[in-house]
Structures are given as structure tokens and as C-alpha cells.
Write a protein that holds these residues in place. Structure first.
Motif, PDB file in Angstrom:
ATOM      1  N   GLU A   1     -18.742  -5.423   7.556  1.00 11.50           N
ATOM      2  CA  GLU A   1     -18.894  -5.510   8.965  1.00 11.50           C
ATOM      3  C   GLU A   1     -17.635  -5.543   9.452  1.00 11.50           C
ATOM      4  O   GLU A   1     -17.253  -4.940  10.822  1.00 11.50           O
ATOM      5  N   VAL A   2     -16.724  -6.165   9.084  1.00 11.40           N
ATOM      6  CA  VAL A   2     -15.218  -6.126   9.714  1.00 11.40           C
ATOM      7  C   VAL A   2     -14.368  -4.868   9.269  1.00 11.40           C
ATOM      8  O   VAL A   2     -13.731  -4.303   9.964  1.00 11.40           O
ATOM      9  N   TRP A   3     -14.177  -4.691   7.896  1.00 11.73           N
ATOM     10  CA  TRP A   3     -13.282  -3.756   7.465  1.00 11.73           C
ATOM     11  C   TRP A   3     -13.643  -2.175   7.702  1.00 11.73           C
ATOM     12  O   TRP A   3     -12.603  -1.483   7.827  1.00 11.73           O
ATOM     13  N   ARG A   4     -15.022  -1.985   7.766  1.00  8.01           N
ATOM     14  CA  ARG A   4     -15.421  -0.623   8.142  1.00  8.01           C
ATOM     15  C   ARG A   4     -15.302  -0.463   9.622  1.00  8.01           C
ATOM     16  O   ARG A   4     -14.617   0.628  10.021  1.00  8.01           O
ATOM     17  N   VAL A   5     -15.123  -1.557  10.665  1.00  4.63           N
ATOM     18  CA  VAL A   5     -14.757  -1.180  11.882  1.00  4.63           C
ATOM     19  C   VAL A   5     -13.442  -0.919  11.986  1.00  4.63           C
ATOM     20  O   VAL A   5     -12.981   0.154  12.764  1.00  4.63           O
ATOM     21  N   LEU A   6     -12.598  -1.630  11.243  1.00  4.52           N
ATOM     22  CA  LEU A   6     -11.134  -1.221  11.294  1.00  4.52           C
ATOM     23  C   LEU A   6     -10.751   0.106  10.720  1.00  4.52           C
ATOM     24  O   LEU A   6      -9.742   0.758  11.046  1.00  4.52           O
ATOM     25  N   ASP A   7     -11.421   0.366   9.561  1.00  6.49           N
ATOM     26  CA  ASP A   7     -11.198   1.757   9.146  1.00  6.49           C
ATOM     27  C   ASP A   7     -11.546   2.702   9.866  1.00  6.49           C
ATOM     28  O   ASP A   7     -10.924   3.617  10.065  1.00  6.49           O
ATOM     29  N   LYS A   8     -12.650   2.631  10.787  1.00  3.47           N
ATOM     30  CA  LYS A   8     -13.103   3.738  11.835  1.00  3.47           C
ATOM     31  C   LYS A   8     -11.787   3.606  12.891  1.00  3.47           C
ATOM     32  O   LYS A   8     -11.357   4.733  13.429  1.00  3.47           O
ATOM     33  N   ALA A   9     -11.310   2.573  13.155  1.00  2.00           N
ATOM     34  CA  ALA A   9     -10.046   2.569  14.198  1.00  2.00           C
ATOM     35  C   ALA A   9      -9.038   3.254  13.264  1.00  2.00           C
ATOM     36  O   ALA A   9      -8.420   3.936  14.286  1.00  2.00           O
ATOM     37  N   HIS A  10      -8.876   3.260  12.273  1.00  2.00           N
ATOM     38  CA  HIS A  10      -7.720   4.001  11.576  1.00  2.00           C
ATOM     39  C   HIS A  10      -8.140   5.398  11.931  1.00  2.00           C
ATOM     40  O   HIS A  10      -6.958   6.021  12.093  1.00  2.00           O
ATOM     41  N   GLY A  11      -9.453   5.869  11.971  1.00  2.00           N
ATOM     42  CA  GLY A  11      -9.694   7.575  12.164  1.00  2.00           C
ATOM     43  C   GLY A  11      -9.145   7.791  13.531  1.00  2.00           C
ATOM     44  O   GLY A  11      -8.651   8.566  13.768  1.00  2.00           O
ATOM     45  N   ILE A  12      -9.707   6.875  14.456  1.00  2.00           N
ATOM     46  CA  ILE A  12      -9.251   7.031  15.798  1.00  2.00           C
ATOM     47  C   ILE A  12      -7.850   7.126  16.016  1.00  2.00           C
ATOM     48  O   ILE A  12      -7.516   7.864  16.674  1.00  2.00           O
TER      49      ILE A  12
ATOM     50  N   PRO B   1       0.862  -1.195   0.040  1.00  2.00           N
ATOM     51  CA  PRO B   1      -0.158   0.103  -0.072  1.00  2.00           C
ATOM     52  C   PRO B   1       1.008   1.288  -0.107  1.00  2.00           C
ATOM     53  O   PRO B   1       2.041   1.320   0.485  1.00  2.00           O
ATOM     54  N   GLU B   2       0.089   2.342  -0.603  1.00  2.00           N
ATOM     55  CA  GLU B   2       0.941   3.481  -0.667  1.00  2.00           C
ATOM     56  C   GLU B   2       0.609   4.476   0.751  1.00  2.00           C
ATOM     57  O   GLU B   2       1.198   5.134   1.214  1.00  2.00           O
ATOM     58  N   LYS B   3      -0.820   4.062   1.285  1.00  2.00           N
ATOM     59  CA  LYS B   3      -1.345   4.679   2.476  1.00  2.00           C
ATOM     60  C   LYS B   3      -1.696   3.493   3.639  1.00  2.00           C
ATOM     61  O   LYS B   3      -2.116   2.616   3.047  1.00  2.00           O
ATOM     62  N   ARG B   4      -1.693   3.690   4.780  1.00  2.00           N
ATOM     63  CA  ARG B   4      -1.994   2.674   5.861  1.00  2.00           C
ATOM     64  C   ARG B   4      -3.307   2.348   5.829  1.00  2.00           C
ATOM     65  O   ARG B   4      -3.733   0.878   5.914  1.00  2.00           O
ATOM     66  N   TYR B   5      -4.245   3.048   5.411  1.00  2.00           N
ATOM     67  CA  TYR B   5      -5.659   2.705   5.447  1.00  2.00           C
ATOM     68  C   TYR B   5      -6.110   1.811   4.552  1.00  2.00           C
ATOM     69  O   TYR B   5      -7.180   1.167   4.704  1.00  2.00           O
ATOM     70  N   ILE B   6      -5.391   1.600   3.440  1.00  2.00           N
ATOM     71  CA  ILE B   6      -5.677   0.793   2.315  1.00  2.00           C
ATOM     72  C   ILE B   6      -5.958  -0.558   2.706  1.00  2.00           C
ATOM     73  O   ILE B   6      -6.480  -1.418   2.049  1.00  2.00           O
ATOM     74  N   VAL B   7      -5.119  -1.058   3.644  1.00  2.00           N
ATOM     75  CA  VAL B   7      -5.055  -2.497   4.055  1.00  2.00           C
ATOM     76  C   VAL B   7      -6.191  -2.774   4.385  1.00  2.00           C
ATOM     77  O   VAL B   7      -6.604  -3.967   4.434  1.00  2.00           O
ATOM     78  N   PHE B   8      -6.882  -1.957   5.270  1.00  2.00           N
ATOM     79  CA  PHE B   8      -8.232  -2.324   5.763  1.00  2.00           C
ATOM     80  C   PHE B   8      -9.237  -2.339   4.622  1.00  2.00           C
ATOM     81  O   PHE B   8     -10.187  -3.194   4.696  1.00  2.00           O
ATOM     82  N   GLN B   9      -9.303  -1.342   3.855  1.00  2.00           N
ATOM     83  CA  GLN B   9     -10.329  -1.145   2.978  1.00  2.00           C
ATOM     84  C   GLN B   9     -10.294  -2.428   1.698  1.00  2.00           C
ATOM     85  O   GLN B   9     -11.008  -2.439   1.256  1.00  2.00           O
ATOM     86  N   SER B  10      -8.920  -3.199   1.975  1.00  2.00           N
ATOM     87  CA  SER B  10      -8.844  -4.093   0.755  1.00  2.00           C
ATOM     88  C   SER B  10      -9.093  -5.307   1.365  1.00  2.00           C
ATOM     89  O   SER B  10      -9.022  -6.306   0.638  1.00  2.00           O
ATOM     90  N   LEU B  11      -9.348  -5.507   2.576  1.00  2.00           N
ATOM     91  CA  LEU B  11      -9.795  -6.747   3.115  1.00  2.00           C
ATOM     92  C   LEU B  11     -10.874  -7.605   2.681  1.00  2.00           C
ATOM     93  O   LEU B  11     -10.725  -8.991   2.599  1.00  2.00           O
ATOM     94  N   ALA B  12     -11.631  -7.200   1.676  1.00  2.00           N
ATOM     95  CA  ALA B  12     -12.624  -7.863   1.261  1.00  2.00           C
ATOM     96  C   ALA B  12     -11.891  -8.584   0.122  1.00  2.00           C
ATOM     97  O   ALA B  12     -12.178  -9.665  -0.298  1.00  2.00           O
ATOM     98  N   HIS B  13     -10.977  -8.114  -0.483  1.00  2.00           N
ATOM     99  CA  HIS B  13     -10.111  -8.859  -1.476  1.00  2.00           C
ATOM    100  C   HIS B  13      -9.190  -9.653  -1.192  1.00  2.00           C
ATOM    101  O   HIS B  13      -8.437 -10.336  -1.847  1.00  2.00           O
ATOM    102  N   THR B  14      -8.354  -9.290   0.071  1.00  2.00           N
ATOM    103  CA  THR B  14      -7.174 -10.212   0.341  1.00  2.00           C
ATOM    104  C   THR B  14      -7.866 -11.147   1.273  1.00  2.00           C
ATOM    105  O   THR B  14      -6.955 -12.349   1.330  1.00  2.00           O
ATOM    106  N   LEU B  15      -8.692 -10.984   2.160  1.00  2.00           N
ATOM    107  CA  LEU B  15      -9.242 -12.303   3.015  1.00  2.00           C
ATOM    108  C   LEU B  15     -10.626 -12.547   3.063  1.00  2.00           C
ATOM    109  O   LEU B  15     -11.253 -13.170   3.721  1.00  2.00           O
ATOM    110  N   GLY B  16     -11.233 -12.034   1.907  1.00  2.00           N
ATOM    111  CA  GLY B  16     -12.691 -12.222   1.736  1.00  2.00           C
ATOM    112  C   GLY B  16     -13.641 -11.677   3.067  1.00  2.00           C
ATOM    113  O   GLY B  16     -14.637 -12.088   3.138  1.00  2.00           O
ATOM    114  N   LEU B  17     -13.134 -10.656   3.746  1.00  2.00           N
ATOM    115  CA  LEU B  17     -13.850 -10.301   4.825  1.00  2.00           C
ATOM    116  C   LEU B  17     -15.105  -9.283   4.205  1.00  2.00           C
ATOM    117  O   LEU B  17     -14.659  -8.321   3.440  1.00  2.00           O
ATOM    118  N   GLY B  18     -16.050  -9.210   5.036  1.00  2.00           N
ATOM    119  CA  GLY B  18     -17.290  -8.355   4.709  1.00  2.00           C
ATOM    120  C   GLY B  18     -17.051  -6.823   5.063  1.00  2.00           C
ATOM    121  O   GLY B  18     -16.283  -6.731   6.105  1.00  2.00           O
TER     122      GLY B  18
END
Length: 113
Positions: free
Chosen positions: A91-102, A72-89
Motif C-alpha cells: 500500500e506504500v510502495w505501490r503509491v510511490l511506484d505510481k508517483a515514479h510514473g508520474i 540500484p541500477e534504476k531509480r524505480y527499484i528503490v520504491f519496489q524494494s521498500l518491503a525489503h529495506t524498510l518492511g513497508l507493505g
């Protein structure tokens, strides 16, 4: 897991293609597991627990991305890409993306809510 969507992120500049490296993958996974275990320890400040848990999630998510041959070029992309790297929905990556904002609020403004 769709590399089509990840390749679209390469075209936008959010990701770059880089061959996976087993040693890096193992190191990231180990770091994530260690931090997650440490986050569960009694007596830590809330800020410390959050920092450890967030960084554990980031390390494991980054390991998944690196496994697929992307960086990734930016940290947050790893969470937003979880649907494509681990098949997570979402409901998971949005929580982690929110944690990134925190995390950013804590790092840059000293505010943990």
C-alpha cells in the motif's frame, strides 16, 4: 527485511552490492527531510510540490537501500524494494511506484495530471 529478495535483484542486475557509507546515508536522509519540509510550503506550484515530495521519498528510500549495502541500477527499484529495506507493505510502495510514473511523465513529456 529480507536480503534474500534483494540478493535476487543483484542476480538480475537491478541492484549491485556496495558497502553502506554513513556520510552518504546522512546526506540522503537530510536531503529527503529538507525536500519534504519544502514541499509543505505555501505558495508553491503543484508541480514544484510534487517534485519536492517525490524526490524526498526517493532520497529516503535510497538511503534505506544504501543502509543495507545495495545500490540500484534504476531509480524505480528503490520504491519496489521498500518491503525489503524498510518492511513497508504494498500500500506504500505501490503509491510511490505510481508517483515514479508520474514523475517520468512530467520529466519527459511535460504532463502532470
Amino acid at each position: 527485511m529480507s536480503s534474500n529478495e534483494l540478493n535476487n535483484l543483484v542476480r538480475t542486475g537491478a541492484l549491485k552490492v556496495e558497502p553502506a557509507d554513513q556520510k552518504e546515508f546522512d546526506g540522503l536522509l537530510n536531503s529527503g527531510r529538507t525536500r519534504l519540509a519544502d514541499a509543505k510550503k505555501d505558495g508553491l506550484a503543484l508541480e514544484s510540490q510534487f517534485d519536492l515530495a517525490y524526490n524526498a521519498a526517493h532520497a529516503i528510500s535510497l538511503a534505506a537501500m544504501r543502509w543495507h549495502g545495495y545500490r540500484p541500477e534504476k531509480r524505480y527499484i528503490v520504491f519496489q524494494s521498500l518491503a525489503h529495506t524498510l518492511g513497508l507493505g504494498p500500500e506504500v510502495w505501490r503509491v510511490l511506484d505510481k508517483a515514479h510514473g508520474i514523475r517520468n511523465s512530467v520529466e519527459y513529456e511535460g504532463a502532470l495530471e
